[in-house]
Design a protein around this motif. Structure first.
Motif, short mmCIF file in Angstrom:
data_model
loop_
_atom_site.label_atom_id
_atom_site.label_comp_id
_atom_site.label_asym_id
_atom_site.label_seq_id
_atom_site.Cartn_x
_atom_site.Cartn_y
_atom_site.Cartn_z
N CYS A 255 0.82 -1.22 0.00
CA CYS A 255 0.00 0.00 0.00
C CYS A 255 0.85 1.26 0.00
O CYS A 255 0.59 2.19 -0.77
N TYR A 256 1.85 1.31 0.84
CA TYR A 256 2.60 2.55 1.03
C TYR A 256 3.66 2.78 -0.05
O TYR A 256 4.40 3.75 0.02
N ARG A 257 3.73 1.89 -1.04
CA ARG A 257 4.54 2.20 -2.23
C ARG A 257 3.82 3.19 -3.13
O ARG A 257 4.44 3.77 -4.02
N CYS A 258 2.53 3.33 -2.94
CA CYS A 258 1.73 4.27 -3.74
C CYS A 258 1.97 5.68 -3.22
O CYS A 258 1.61 6.02 -2.10
N ARG A 259 2.59 6.55 -4.04
CA ARG A 259 3.01 7.87 -3.58
C ARG A 259 1.86 8.77 -3.14
O ARG A 259 1.94 9.41 -2.10
N LEU A 262 0.66 7.64 0.16
CA LEU A 262 1.65 7.97 1.18
C LEU A 262 1.56 9.44 1.59
O LEU A 262 1.66 9.77 2.77
N SER A 265 -1.58 9.98 3.67
CA SER A 265 -1.39 9.31 4.96
C SER A 265 -0.43 10.10 5.85
O SER A 265 -0.61 10.15 7.07
N LEU A 266 0.58 10.71 5.25
CA LEU A 266 1.51 11.53 6.02
C LEU A 266 0.78 12.71 6.65
O LEU A 266 0.96 13.00 7.85
N VAL A 389 -4.72 0.40 6.46
CA VAL A 389 -4.13 1.73 6.24
C VAL A 389 -4.60 2.72 7.30
O VAL A 389 -3.79 3.47 7.86
N ASN A 393 -2.23 4.56 9.99
CA ASN A 393 -2.22 6.03 10.09
C ASN A 393 -2.54 6.51 11.50
O ASN A 393 -1.89 7.42 12.02
#
Length: 476
Positions: A255-259, A262, A265-266, A389, A393
């Motif tokens: 999942c977090y390879r998707c920019r 990411l 989520s940040l 996710v 988060n």
């Protein structure tokens, strides 16, 4: 047949709404700091702010992941009962217990209740069909906001108009929690869950959306897909803890390879951390500006307005004419800066009315943006990864909050006064704004550069596609 299907949706949804409303109907909550520092508990500001409130943050962080796994393994209902029990214990202790240690234990039980929210918001997906997800989610989320707003308003009216003592507001909150305790016992037991217990032939559903999202669809990992298509995918097996943890870790990496995911989520983790701190310690700030033992306070009205305006802002998200794929980071930058300004005003102006207004604007802005972030992330994920996710988060937000609490708030760290704390929180949101300003400018510059490259390459491609003049003459 259709009538039976509607009844199977209506019954658990109605019970969940009853539970969500009464468990959040807490008239005493807007006055908690005044109650703890008043004659009933007789605690000092340092004890309340620096030694009691941080326990909620730590317990929430420590309990979140175990409760997340227990919720799925126990199929939701037992954890809902645990949450209801924790809320009753919290209010009984708030009413009867005395002393610093007892109030710290109270915060632990409230952290347990808060961590158990995952059971409330995921139970419904295990007992209704995917076609009803959007509608029942809306019901469950809106009823909790309505319960919070109604509780704050009732508390303020009873305190200001009826002149009821704060202790009596705690009794009303305990009564509401006791009513809520009854509802989970009548919920139907879930036969399946997201991770440990799969229904026979279960297929992962992706949320359907009428509008195009900015996120590319995150593919299922090949190991998981082959497992589903193999023989074990055709029977309702229960997975072991190690298998579930391995699957969660693989999905986490995927999942977090998707920019874009990411990036959203940040912001989610950073802003939620700051939001928790502001909400947790706002009452202490108001108590310093307008002490409750000298003046009438209006915390309940403020919480009610912030909830209602936040809900309205969330509803307006769907009508905002913003291309989130292009301008998302810059919008996050501007509104995060607005949140920073609100916090600085709360800290520096020292006027209770400006403080109240800034708090309302701060929370409404946060609820608007968190709704956008929720949609932008969820629209690309199946339900299993939705839970993962959002769990990650929230965990990261709590981890950041715990670090911030240890350093800034806790008496074991710097143990700063509340005004200095809010100055730091204002700077924290300014840093978030700067991060997304840089990210937004970089994205706009990258898109402009790519467009220029396309335009520059277009003439060359056209030229190469047509034959040379001399060759055309020879062929003629």
């Amino acid at each position: 047949m259709r009538r039976e299907s509607n009844m199977s949706v209506l019954y658990p949804t109605l019970l969940l709404c009853v539970y969500g409303f009464f468990s959040n109907l807490r008239p005493s909550e807007p006055f908690l700091t005044a109650y703890l520092m008043g004659p009933d508990k007789n605690l000092t500001e340092t004890q309340v702010v620096n030694e009691i409130y941080p326990i909620w943050t730590y317990s929430y962080l420590v309990l979140l992941f175990p409760i997340f796994l227990a919720t799925d393994y126990l199929c939701y209902k037992p954890v809902l009962i645990l949450q209801a029990t924790s809320l009753i214990v919290t209010h009984v202790m708030l009413l009867k217990a005395q002393g610093l240690l007892a109030m710290q234990l109270l915060e632990f039980f409230f952290g347990l209740a808060t961590a158990s929210d995952v059971a409330y918001f995921s139970y419904i997906y295990s007992v209704v069909e995917p076609a009803h997800y959007q509608r029942v989610t809306g019901y469950c989320r809106s009823i909790t906001l309505f319960g919070l707003a109604a509780g704050s308003l009732i508390g303020q009216l009873l305190f200001s108009v009826a002149k009821i003592q704060l202790r009596h507001l705690v009794i009303i909150s305990l009564t509401s929690a006791s009513v809520a305790f009854v509802a989970p016992w009548f919920l139907p037991t879930a036969k399946k869950s997201l991770f440990f217990h799969k229904s026979p032939g279960a297929v992962e559903e992706r949320p359907r959306s009428n509008s195009t999202t900015m996120l590319e669809k995150v593919p299922l990992n090949t190991q998981e897909a082959s497992t589903k298509s193999g023989p074990s995918g055709n029977r309702g097996d229960s997975r072991g803890l190690v298998d579930v943890l391995r699957m969660l870790f693989d999905d986490f990496l995927q999942c977090y390879r998707c920019r874009p995911l990411l990036a959203w989520s940040l912001w989610w983790a950073l802003a939620t951390c700051g939001h928790f701190q502001i909400v947790n310690y706002a009452q202490a700030l108001w108590e310093n500006i307008r002490p409750s033992h000298d003046f009438e306070i209006y915390n309940g009205y403020v919480e009610t307005l912030s909830m209602l305006l936040g809900a309205l802002a969330a509803l307006l998200v769907g009508y905002l004419p913003v291309c989130w794929a292009l301008w998302g980071e810059l919008v996050l930058c501007v509104l995060s800066l607005l949140m920073a300004v609100c916090v600085f005003v709360m800290d520096m102006v020292r006027n209770i009315w400006m403080c109240y207004a800034s708090y309302i604007l701060f929370r409404a802005t946060y609820m608007l943006l968190i709704t956008v972030a929720t949609y932008q992330i969820a629209a690309s994920l199946n339900m299993q990864r939705y839970a993962l996710v959002f769990g990650v988060n929230t965990f990261m937000a709590l981890l950041l909050q715990s670090l911030l609490t240890v350093v800034v708030v806790d008496s074991a760290g710097l143990g700063l006064d509340v005004f200095t704390q809010f100055f730091i929180y204002g700077g924290y949101f300014a840093v978030i704004s700067l991060i997304f300003l840089i990210a937004g400018l970089y994205k706009v510059a990258s898109r402009r550069r790519s467009k220029q490259e396309v335009l520059a390459n277009s003439p060359a491609e056209t030229e190469s596609d047509s034959p040379p003049i001399s060759a055309a003459a020879d062929s003629a």
